[in-house]
Scaffold this active site. Structure first.
Site, PDB file in Angstrom:
ATOM      1  N   TYR A 141      60.584  75.818 136.869  1.00 10.31           N
ATOM      2  CA  TYR A 141      59.328  76.535 136.650  1.00 10.31           C
ATOM      3  C   TYR A 141      58.226  76.011 137.572  1.00 10.31           C
ATOM      4  O   TYR A 141      58.096  74.812 137.788  1.00 10.31           O
ATOM      5  CB  TYR A 141      58.885  76.389 135.201  1.00 10.31           C
ATOM      6  CG  TYR A 141      59.694  77.200 134.224  1.00 10.31           C
ATOM      7  CD1 TYR A 141      59.644  78.590 134.242  1.00 10.31           C
ATOM      8  CD2 TYR A 141      60.500  76.571 133.290  1.00 10.31           C
ATOM      9  CE1 TYR A 141      60.389  79.342 133.350  1.00 10.31           C
ATOM     10  CE2 TYR A 141      61.247  77.312 132.386  1.00 10.31           C
ATOM     11  CZ  TYR A 141      61.189  78.702 132.416  1.00 10.31           C
ATOM     12  OH  TYR A 141      61.930  79.439 131.535  1.00 10.31           O
ATOM     13  N   LYS A 178      59.044  53.152 109.592  1.00  9.81           N
ATOM     14  CA  LYS A 178      58.376  54.442 109.526  1.00  9.81           C
ATOM     15  C   LYS A 178      58.893  55.360 110.626  1.00  9.81           C
ATOM     16  O   LYS A 178      59.621  54.926 111.518  1.00  9.81           O
ATOM     17  CB  LYS A 178      56.861  54.265 109.639  1.00  9.81           C
ATOM     18  CG  LYS A 178      56.407  53.652 110.955  1.00  9.81           C
ATOM     19  CD  LYS A 178      54.901  53.433 110.970  1.00  9.81           C
ATOM     20  CE  LYS A 178      54.467  52.826 112.298  1.00  9.81           C
ATOM     21  NZ  LYS A 178      53.008  52.671 112.383  1.00  9.81           N
TER      22      LYS A 178
END
Length: 368
Positions: free
Chosen positions: A259, A40
């Site tokens: 940042y 999956k």
């Protein structure tokens, strides 16, 4: 979409031979049971179209996916495989179960009634798995519903019960009190469905011995080199992420990077910038600040810490101790001793999230 090496920020290498070795190792641990493979989430980020056939070549005959779209893709490359859809019955895709021989994992009375009605409509007793909840409280029939469904006998159902299964909730935590309860509950459920194969063990469950083995084991994360038990080392790593340095700069003591200005250079430092960020699945939480130690990369053979926050498309690495670094030199972000679980720990998450989130902007290389 295939990204050319010249147009990508980094190269992601998938080692299919390592995945095959991991599969064979797990199969060797669980003799007496069939070893399936969970593919999956695009085979945990490694690619269904390449990983599925590699696992089939290694011996896998049964596969588990989450969505019909994944089942369709897997069927195209593994035409003989037995394929189960873990997330149940997708009623908008009912024809797919019959036309492509895909098996739903039925986990509610509504799903069982809907699939039974479909089988009557097509006049075929199609195969499906019955999912029983033994402690996860997520998907699956409760124990009373499982007993009621079994009352007329599995052979009298409108569909063919090809598997009865459950899912372990805490097998990755050694000694957790829920695990033996689930093992015992599932043994009771198995008794209700004589002649129907049973499946309990996920990756961690494969280490729990014969009581958890039953007829079919379903390893997932272990195949892809992620940690699957807190007290065990993972199997062989299968992905390598390497990015060329796009700039090297000097920063003076006290200057900040990135940042928020959360990282300050402790002394004159050299910083390498690479074109990888959280848009590529390298999580923002893996960055380094003055308050928290972040992830590392290997540059010029030296393990170097990240400097500052990971931004959308870029991250910074403190290469002060790595010798002479030039533009174009490679920084290994995953691999060469740095695991997906190392990145996950720095980001406050698990290796599953790192693997399944690996971005689509990489140049992907498949190694056999």
């Amino acid at each position: 979409m295939t990204i050319a090496a010249s147009e990508a920020g980094a190269r992601l290498t998938i080692d299919l031979a390592a995945i095959a070795r991991n599969y064979r190792r797990i199969a060797g641990m669980t003799t007496g049971a069939e070893c399936a493979a969970v593919v999956k989430a695009d085979a945990y980020g490694t690619g269904i179209e390449t990983t599925g056939p590699a696992l089939a070549a290694a011996g896998a005959r049964t596969f588990f996916v989450a969505h019909p779209s994944e089942a369709r893709r897997l069927r195209q490359v593994c035409p003989e495989a037995v394929i189960y859809i873990l997330n149940g019955l997708f009623e908008g895709a009912l024809d797919l179960y019959a036309s492509l021989n895909i098996r739903p994992v039925l986990g509610s009375r509504d799903e069982i009634e809907a699939f039974s009605a479909f089988c009557r409509t097509v006049r075929r007793r199609l195969p499906a798995a019955i999912h029983v909840d033994t402690g996860m409280s997520r998907l699956g029939l409760d124990l009373a519903e499982a007993a009621l469904l079994a009352e007329p006998g599995p052979q009298n159902l409108d569909f063919e019960p090809a598997l009865v299964m459950t899912h372990l909730a805490c097998a990755d935590e050694p000694g957790h009190i829920l695990t033996p309860k689930q093992i015992d509950r599932f043994s009771q459920v198995r008794g209700l469905y004589p002649g129907v194969p049973g499946s309990l063990a996920n990756s961690a469950g494969c280490t729990l011995g014969a009581a958890a083995r039953h007829d079919l084991v379903r390893p997932g994360i272990a195949l892809y080199g992620g940690r699957f038990r807190a007290d065990r080392e993972p199997l062989e790593g299968v992905v390598t992420l390497a990015a060329p340095v796009i700039q090297v700069r000097e920063v003076r003591a006290g200057e900040t990077i990135g940042y928020g200005a959360t990282w300050s250079a402790p002394h004159l430092s050299r910083i390498a910038i690479v074109s990888v960020g959280y848009a590529d699945g390298y999580l923002r939480g893996a960055g380094s600040t003055d308050r928290k130690s972040g992830a590392s990369a290997r540059v010029n053979g030296v393990v170097c810490p990240l400097a500052g926050r990971v931004s959308m498309d870029l991250l910074a690495i403190d290469v002060t101790e790595a010798g002479l670094i030039r533009r174009g030199d490679l920084a290994t972000l995953i691999g060469d001793g740095i695991t997906v679980d190392d990145i996950a720990e720095a980001a406050g998450t698990i290796g599953y999230e790192i693997l399944t989130g690996l971005g689509r902007r990489y140049h992907r290389v498949v190694a056999h």
